[in-house]
Write a protein that holds these residues in place. Structure first.
Motif, PDB file in Angstrom:
ATOM      1  N   ARG A  34       0.698  -1.356  -0.066  1.00  0.00           N
ATOM      2  CA  ARG A  34       0.063   0.032  -0.160  1.00  0.00           C
ATOM      3  C   ARG A  34       1.016   1.324  -0.049  1.00  0.00           C
ATOM      4  O   ARG A  34       0.725   2.217  -0.579  1.00  0.00           O
ATOM      5  N   LYS A  35       1.888   1.288   0.786  1.00  0.00           N
ATOM      6  CA  LYS A  35       2.981   2.468   0.997  1.00  0.00           C
ATOM      7  C   LYS A  35       3.668   2.619  -0.279  1.00  0.00           C
ATOM      8  O   LYS A  35       3.591   3.717  -0.844  1.00  0.00           O
ATOM      9  N   TYR A  36       4.032   1.378  -1.119  1.00  0.00           N
ATOM     10  CA  TYR A  36       4.624   1.525  -2.354  1.00  0.00           C
ATOM     11  C   TYR A  36       3.610   2.111  -3.375  1.00  0.00           C
ATOM     12  O   TYR A  36       3.902   2.988  -4.448  1.00  0.00           O
ATOM     13  N   ALA A  37       2.122   1.468  -3.505  1.00  0.00           N
ATOM     14  CA  ALA A  37       1.226   2.056  -4.319  1.00  0.00           C
ATOM     15  C   ALA A  37       0.974   3.420  -4.017  1.00  0.00           C
ATOM     16  O   ALA A  37       1.072   4.175  -5.214  1.00  0.00           O
ATOM     17  N   LEU A  38       0.868   3.911  -2.938  1.00  0.00           N
ATOM     18  CA  LEU A  38       0.678   5.511  -2.573  1.00  0.00           C
ATOM     19  C   LEU A  38       2.061   6.013  -3.400  1.00  0.00           C
ATOM     20  O   LEU A  38       1.762   7.299  -4.031  1.00  0.00           O
ATOM     21  N   PHE A  39       3.059   5.553  -3.101  1.00  0.00           N
ATOM     22  CA  PHE A  39       4.567   6.455  -3.620  1.00  0.00           C
ATOM     23  C   PHE A  39       4.419   6.498  -5.295  1.00  0.00           C
ATOM     24  O   PHE A  39       4.656   7.533  -5.752  1.00  0.00           O
ATOM     25  N   LEU A  69      14.073  15.292  -2.784  1.00  0.00           N
ATOM     26  CA  LEU A  69      13.127  14.855  -1.988  1.00  0.00           C
ATOM     27  C   LEU A  69      12.374  13.607  -2.343  1.00  0.00           C
ATOM     28  O   LEU A  69      12.276  13.043  -1.282  1.00  0.00           O
ATOM     29  N   HIS A  70      12.146  13.625  -3.443  1.00  0.00           N
ATOM     30  CA  HIS A  70      11.368  12.233  -3.987  1.00  0.00           C
ATOM     31  C   HIS A  70      12.231  10.933  -3.780  1.00  0.00           C
ATOM     32  O   HIS A  70      11.794   9.910  -3.388  1.00  0.00           O
ATOM     33  N   CYS A  71      13.505  11.190  -4.169  1.00  0.00           N
ATOM     34  CA  CYS A  71      14.434  10.125  -4.155  1.00  0.00           C
ATOM     35  C   CYS A  71      14.947   9.799  -2.418  1.00  0.00           C
ATOM     36  O   CYS A  71      14.705   8.527  -2.175  1.00  0.00           O
ATOM     37  N   PHE A  72      14.814  10.664  -1.818  1.00  0.00           N
ATOM     38  CA  PHE A  72      15.115  10.567  -0.343  1.00  0.00           C
ATOM     39  C   PHE A  72      13.915   9.579   0.361  1.00  0.00           C
ATOM     40  O   PHE A  72      13.894   8.767   1.063  1.00  0.00           O
ATOM     41  N   LEU A  75      14.025   6.157  -0.458  1.00  0.00           N
ATOM     42  CA  LEU A  75      15.008   5.537   0.161  1.00  0.00           C
ATOM     43  C   LEU A  75      14.424   5.244   1.663  1.00  0.00           C
ATOM     44  O   LEU A  75      14.672   4.186   2.216  1.00  0.00           O
ATOM     45  N   ILE A  76      13.745   6.199   2.107  1.00  0.00           N
ATOM     46  CA  ILE A  76      13.125   5.822   3.254  1.00  0.00           C
ATOM     47  C   ILE A  76      11.688   4.605   3.169  1.00  0.00           C
ATOM     48  O   ILE A  76      11.850   3.848   4.227  1.00  0.00           O
ATOM     49  N   PHE A  83      15.693  -1.263   8.494  1.00  0.00           N
ATOM     50  CA  PHE A  83      16.165  -0.797   9.851  1.00  0.00           C
ATOM     51  C   PHE A  83      15.349  -1.285  11.136  1.00  0.00           C
ATOM     52  O   PHE A  83      15.946  -1.433  12.207  1.00  0.00           O
ATOM     53  N   LEU A  84      13.981  -1.316  10.860  1.00  0.00           N
ATOM     54  CA  LEU A  84      13.006  -1.603  11.969  1.00  0.00           C
ATOM     55  C   LEU A  84      13.335  -3.175  12.404  1.00  0.00           C
ATOM     56  O   LEU A  84      13.267  -3.364  13.464  1.00  0.00           O
ATOM     57  N   GLU A  85      13.391  -3.943  11.459  1.00  0.00           N
ATOM     58  CA  GLU A  85      13.644  -5.360  11.584  1.00  0.00           C
ATOM     59  C   GLU A  85      14.790  -5.365  12.711  1.00  0.00           C
ATOM     60  O   GLU A  85      15.175  -6.359  13.569  1.00  0.00           O
ATOM     61  N   ARG A  86      15.933  -4.843  11.980  1.00  0.00           N
ATOM     62  CA  ARG A  86      17.362  -5.067  12.690  1.00  0.00           C
ATOM     63  C   ARG A  86      17.177  -4.431  14.157  1.00  0.00           C
ATOM     64  O   ARG A  86      17.725  -5.115  14.971  1.00  0.00           O
ATOM     65  N   GLU A  87      16.523  -3.380  14.385  1.00  0.00           N
ATOM     66  CA  GLU A  87      16.429  -2.753  15.794  1.00  0.00           C
ATOM     67  C   GLU A  87      15.572  -3.721  16.683  1.00  0.00           C
ATOM     68  O   GLU A  87      15.989  -3.953  17.862  1.00  0.00           O
ATOM     69  N   MET A  88      14.504  -4.364  16.064  1.00  0.00           N
ATOM     70  CA  MET A  88      13.558  -5.291  16.862  1.00  0.00           C
ATOM     71  C   MET A  88      14.496  -6.429  17.143  1.00  0.00           C
ATOM     72  O   MET A  88      14.160  -6.790  18.230  1.00  0.00           O
ATOM     73  N   ARG A  89      15.200  -7.147  16.167  1.00  0.00           N
ATOM     74  CA  ARG A  89      15.928  -8.207  16.534  1.00  0.00           C
ATOM     75  C   ARG A  89      17.120  -7.993  17.603  1.00  0.00           C
ATOM     76  O   ARG A  89      17.347  -8.766  18.490  1.00  0.00           O
ATOM     77  N   LEU A  90      17.848  -6.787  17.680  1.00  0.00           N
ATOM     78  CA  LEU A  90      18.899  -6.673  18.489  1.00  0.00           C
ATOM     79  C   LEU A  90      18.310  -6.274  20.005  1.00  0.00           C
ATOM     80  O   LEU A  90      18.769  -6.864  20.732  1.00  0.00           O
TER      81      LEU A  90
END
Length: 97
Positions: A34-39, A69-72, A75-76, A83-90
């Motif tokens: 859904r996020k990719y479709a909105l992008f 800004l669009h490229c940034f 990337l986000i 990043f979220l998965e790594r932080e949760m695993r750590l």
């Protein structure tokens, strides 16, 4: 109130939390699609506006701001999940001793 048992109880609640187990909706494929479709929709709208108003000189200069800004933003969208998965695993590994 024993600080050691409070810390242990807090860490156990964190480990058992639904978002710590990977069941969080932000990690689901449907949410990502859904996020990719909105992008893509935003990108197409911006491209159409630039195509229609390209004759104005000031529109061309705004492309210098819009494109980075669009490229940034892209990337986000792609990088936040890793990043979220790594932080949760750590944090899970640190607390599940």
């Amino acid at each position: 109130m024993n600080p050691d048992t409070n810390l242990h109880d807090h860490s156990q609640r964190f480990v058992r939390a639904p978002w710590a187990s990977g069941d969080h909706p932000m990690l689901s494929p449907a949410y990502r699609y859904r996020k990719y479709a909105l992008f893509v929709l935003r990108t197409l709208c911006v491209a159409a506006i630039y195509f229609l108003l390209w004759d104005h000189a000031w529109i061309r200069w705004t492309l210098l701001i819009t494109l980075p800004l669009h490229c940034f933003n892209f990337l986000i969208l792609v990088g936040w999940r890793y990043f979220l998965e790594r932080e949760m695993r750590l944090r899970h590994d640190r607390l599940s001793y």
